[in-house]
Design a protein around this motif. Structure first.
Motif, short mmCIF file in Angstrom:
data_model
loop_
_atom_site.label_atom_id
_atom_site.label_comp_id
_atom_site.label_asym_id
_atom_site.label_seq_id
_atom_site.Cartn_x
_atom_site.Cartn_y
_atom_site.Cartn_z
N TYR A 49 -18.42 0.30 -13.06
CA TYR A 49 -17.81 -0.42 -13.87
C TYR A 49 -17.20 -1.40 -13.74
CZ TYR A 49 -20.74 2.85 -17.66
OH TYR A 49 -21.29 2.83 -18.04
N LEU A 50 -16.34 -1.06 -12.33
CA LEU A 50 -15.09 -1.89 -12.29
C LEU A 50 -15.48 -2.59 -10.30
CD1 LEU A 50 -11.80 -0.23 -13.13
CD2 LEU A 50 -13.12 -3.11 -14.31
N TRP A 51 -15.18 -4.07 -10.10
CA TRP A 51 -14.96 -4.31 -8.74
C TRP A 51 -13.74 -4.07 -8.35
CZ3 TRP A 51 -16.08 -9.75 -11.75
CH2 TRP A 51 -17.03 -9.67 -11.72
N PRO A 52 -13.99 -3.68 -7.36
CA PRO A 52 -13.17 -3.33 -5.55
C PRO A 52 -12.18 -4.47 -5.45
CG PRO A 52 -15.05 -4.05 -4.62
CD PRO A 52 -16.16 -4.67 -6.69
N ILE A 53 -11.13 -3.79 -6.08
CA ILE A 53 -10.04 -4.46 -5.23
C ILE A 53 -9.85 -5.44 -3.85
CG2 ILE A 53 -6.79 -4.67 -4.41
CD1 ILE A 53 -8.40 -4.10 -7.47
N PRO A 54 -10.22 -6.25 -3.57
CA PRO A 54 -10.86 -6.89 -2.69
C PRO A 54 -9.49 -6.70 -0.95
CG PRO A 54 -10.15 -8.32 -4.21
CD PRO A 54 -9.27 -7.48 -4.78
N ILE A 55 -10.39 -6.90 -0.38
CA ILE A 55 -9.37 -5.83 1.19
C ILE A 55 -8.35 -6.04 1.20
CG2 ILE A 55 -11.33 -7.22 2.90
CD1 ILE A 55 -9.56 -3.60 3.48
N SER A 56 -8.70 -7.59 1.29
CA SER A 56 -7.56 -9.17 1.71
C SER A 56 -6.49 -8.52 1.01
CB SER A 56 -7.89 -10.52 1.48
OG SER A 56 -8.45 -10.65 -0.33
N GLU A 57 -6.48 -7.97 -0.07
CA GLU A 57 -5.00 -7.75 -1.13
C GLU A 57 -4.79 -6.28 -0.30
OE1 GLU A 57 -2.38 -8.54 -3.79
OE2 GLU A 57 -3.92 -9.64 -4.02
N ILE A 58 -5.79 -5.55 -0.20
CA ILE A 58 -5.06 -4.08 0.63
C ILE A 58 -4.44 -4.32 2.31
CG2 ILE A 58 -6.11 -2.20 1.28
CD1 ILE A 58 -7.75 -2.14 -0.34
N ASN A 59 -5.11 -5.46 2.44
CA ASN A 59 -4.15 -5.49 4.02
C ASN A 59 -3.45 -6.76 3.42
OD1 ASN A 59 -6.48 -4.66 5.41
ND2 ASN A 59 -7.52 -6.47 5.62
N PHE A 60 -2.76 -7.17 3.22
CA PHE A 60 -1.53 -8.41 3.27
C PHE A 60 -0.21 -7.37 1.82
CE2 PHE A 60 -4.32 -10.67 5.39
CZ PHE A 60 -4.33 -11.03 6.44
N ASN A 61 -0.51 -6.94 1.03
CA ASN A 61 -0.27 -6.27 0.02
C ASN A 61 0.52 -5.19 0.19
OD1 ASN A 61 1.23 -5.88 -2.25
ND2 ASN A 61 -0.29 -6.41 -4.15
N GLY A 62 1.26 -5.60 0.79
CA GLY A 62 2.52 -3.41 0.90
C GLY A 62 2.73 -2.28 0.42
N ALA A 63 2.10 -3.45 -1.29
CA ALA A 63 2.37 -2.17 -2.20
C ALA A 63 1.27 -1.53 -3.20
CB ALA A 63 3.45 -2.74 -3.73
N ILE A 64 0.09 -2.04 -2.37
CA ILE A 64 -1.12 -0.81 -2.34
C ILE A 64 -1.60 -0.55 -1.73
CG2 ILE A 64 -4.09 -2.44 -3.01
CD1 ILE A 64 -1.44 -3.03 -5.07
N ASN A 65 -1.80 0.72 -2.36
CA ASN A 65 -2.06 1.53 -1.19
C ASN A 65 -3.39 2.26 -1.36
OD1 ASN A 65 -2.98 4.30 -0.41
ND2 ASN A 65 -0.92 5.46 -0.73
N PRO A 66 -4.19 2.07 -0.37
CA PRO A 66 -5.98 2.17 -0.22
C PRO A 66 -6.46 3.53 -0.86
CG PRO A 66 -5.13 1.75 2.07
CD PRO A 66 -3.81 2.26 1.19
N GLU A 67 -5.55 4.22 -0.26
CA GLU A 67 -6.42 5.22 -0.42
C GLU A 67 -6.63 6.28 -2.55
OE1 GLU A 67 -7.71 7.72 1.18
OE2 GLU A 67 -6.91 5.90 3.09
N THR A 68 -4.66 5.26 -2.61
CA THR A 68 -4.46 5.70 -3.86
C THR A 68 -4.93 4.74 -5.44
OG1 THR A 68 -2.30 5.34 -3.54
CG2 THR A 68 -3.39 7.20 -3.56
N ASP A 69 -5.12 3.70 -4.90
CA ASP A 69 -5.55 2.03 -5.72
C ASP A 69 -6.86 1.13 -5.86
OD1 ASP A 69 -2.29 1.79 -6.46
OD2 ASP A 69 -2.05 1.01 -4.67
N GLN A 70 -7.52 1.57 -5.07
CA GLN A 70 -8.85 1.09 -5.02
C GLN A 70 -9.41 1.52 -6.21
OE1 GLN A 70 -10.60 -1.46 -4.93
NE2 GLN A 70 -10.95 -1.41 -2.55
N ASN A 71 -10.40 0.66 -6.43
CA ASN A 71 -11.09 1.41 -7.97
C ASN A 71 -12.23 1.93 -7.28
OD1 ASN A 71 -9.75 0.08 -9.83
ND2 ASN A 71 -11.06 -1.68 -9.02
N PRO A 72 -12.38 3.41 -8.70
CA PRO A 72 -13.77 4.69 -8.09
C PRO A 72 -14.37 4.27 -7.63
CG PRO A 72 -12.30 4.39 -10.51
CD PRO A 72 -12.08 3.50 -9.71
N GLY A 73 -15.23 4.45 -6.60
CA GLY A 73 -16.37 4.88 -6.33
C GLY A 73 -15.71 3.25 -4.06
N TYR A 74 -15.03 2.82 -4.09
CA TYR A 74 -14.89 2.03 -2.98
C TYR A 74 -14.29 3.01 -2.43
CZ TYR A 74 -17.19 -1.06 -5.95
OH TYR A 74 -18.56 -1.81 -7.10
#
Length: 481
Positions: free
Chosen positions: A456-481
């Motif tokens: 239903y939603l596309w994943p937050i890109p790995i590039s955004e997660i790597n370079f945006n320190g305010a994005i937590n890959p554990e809690t901010d990623q869309n469901p299923g990714y």
């Protein structure tokens, strides 16, 4: 004629945009280049042109990917994974990330105009308001794409564009900015386009109507779509054949039409053309002079197609071609181009909003506000329906759909289905199915598949997660990714 005029417009959109992006539009408002660049209307217009470049480059890809997600569309090869409804694999997640990057490039360029145009010393306030309104319209359109496909996203604006680390905003916060931008655009854009391809007040009203429809604010969707209809500035293009649809609504030689509200414009010139022709066409059909990759297709055995009235001209925009996937395989002939200069450079424009959509937004919103189909709602639906049979859209006909005042559910289903027929390869169907809560029902009915939560939603890109320190890959990623 189209290409003589449009070439000059696209030269401004592309060449000036390239210069702007590479040199003059660095995100550094204290630099001499920025201070000197936004002084005249010509300076600011060239900066606005830079917003279009990433959006034009990604539009065709966005459309075909969304329609592979639908109940009627399929992808071939690596793109087949889009229509298994299990979420995106690594390859297609990376491709979605590339689209994300293009969207944020457009947002960056819009933010630069919004921030810097008011500081020019040789430009009137009227001109500032107009160009800022155009930038805010394009920013709103871009965030509308982002929020519907990724959910809440980082809200990068003219106020925080120097800040690298930004958390995901909520969906409501993204929509609030979209509405704010469009209300400004609605106030300061012109009623007629200064150049073909630029947004008007009616483009802003139409986008607002669509936004309000997605928000479930049907009264405002009805109000804004009604304002566009009552303006009298638009009408459905008459057709009597499949060729009329291909030529007079979506043709490569069209500069504009009475139906155009806002389109991305293309031309038969190297790096200025539309590559959706290459994505969709097949060499056997002869509709595109460079053949085609037939990467997206339909299926004549799909109930969406088998239940479609054969007399509907839009059904004729599919050709049956067996290229190894079976005798029922369909290839789209909606976009025809006999004289492209390369496989990536067809002359066909890509609709974002046509008058047909205004009518169908009005029909749905009117029925929802009124608690059932009114005569105005039924007529708006039938205008689009009649035209599809080659009839006068303004005259009652034997193909008219009929409803009683209490048939709200049946009417809304008919509007949704009409949208499905009308907007194939315009990137609408999957978003409509999600918005109306019909996705699982229609995907199961027409494809026999269950939809995974991740799809239903596309994943937050790995590039955004790597370079945006305010994005937590554990809690901010869309469901299923």
């Amino acid at each position: 004629m189209k290409h003589t005029i449009l070439n000059h417009i696209l030269l401004g959109f592309c060449v000036l945009a390239m210069v702007s992006c590479e040199g003059l539009l660095e995100e550094n408002p204290k630099s001499v280049a920025v201070e000197n660049f936004y002084n005249t209307p010509e300076d600011v217009e060239s900066a606005v042109n830079a917003i279009y470049t990433p959006l034009r480059s990604i539009r065709a890809e966005q459309i075909v990917i969304l329609d592979a997600h639908s109940d009627w569309g399929y992808g071939r090869g690596s793109r087949a994974q889009y229509n298994d409804f299990a979420g995106l694999n690594t390859s297609n997640a990376n491709a979605a990330g590339a689209r994300w990057d293009s969207f944020y490039k457009a947002i960056r360029n819009a933010n630069l105009v919004i921030a810097n145009a008011p500081n020019g010393d040789a430009i009137s306030q009227e001109e500032v308001d107009f160009y800022v309104a155009e930038a805010r319209f394009l920013r709103a359109l871009t965030y509308f794409d982002l929020v519907r496909n990724w959910g809440g996203v980082p809200l990068r604006t003219e106020e925080n564009m120097q800040q690298g680390d930004l958390p995901r905003s909520t969906v409501d916060e993204v929509y609030a900015l979209i509405v704010e931008d469009l209300r400004f655009a609605e106030q300061y854009l012109d009623e007629s386009p200064r150049q073909v391809g630029r947004p008007t007040v009616y483009a802003a009203k139409t986008l607002l109507a669509d936004v309000y429809l997605n928000l479930g604010d049907y009264e405002m969707a009805l109000q804004k779509s009604g304002e566009v209809i009552r303006s009298g500035n638009f009408s459905l293009v008459p057709v009597t054949s499949v060729k009329d649809i291909q030529t007079n609504i979506f043709g490569a030689d069209l500069l504009t039409s009475t139906e155009e509200i806002f389109y991305f414009k293309y031309s038969r010139d190297t790096d200025q053309g539309n590559f959706i022709l290459w994505i969709l066409n097949h060499p056997d059909t002869g509709h595109f002079n460079f053949g085609g990759a037939y990467a997206h297709y339909g299926d004549a055995a799909n109930p969406f197609y088998t239940e479609w009235d054969d007399a509907d001209l839009r059904k004729g925009l599919w050709d049956q071609v067996d290229f190894g996937l079976g005798t029922t395989t369909l290839v789209s002939s909606k976009y025809v181009e006999p004289a492209a200069v390369s496989r990536n450079d067809g002359g066909n424009d890509l609709p974002v909003y046509r008058y047909a959509e205004v009518l169908l937004i009005f029909a749905e919103a009117e029925a929802r506000v009124s608690g059932g189909p009114t005569s105005a709602a039924i007529d708006a639906l039938n205008q689009v329906h009649r035209r599809a049979y080659g009839l006068d859209s303004g005259m009652e006909s034997e193909v008219d759909l009929k409803f009683s005042s209490g048939e709200s559910a049946r009417f809304l289903e008919a509007v949704l289905q009409e949208r499905g027929y009308e907007f194939q390869f315009e990137g609408k169907r999957w978003l409509d199915l999600k918005r109306t809560g019909k996705a699982q029902e229609m995907i199961m009915k027409n494809k026999g598949l269950a939809i995974a939560e991740a799809h239903y939603l596309w994943p937050i890109p790995i590039s955004e997660i790597n370079f945006n320190g305010a994005i937590n890959p554990e809690t901010d990623q869309n469901p299923g990714y």
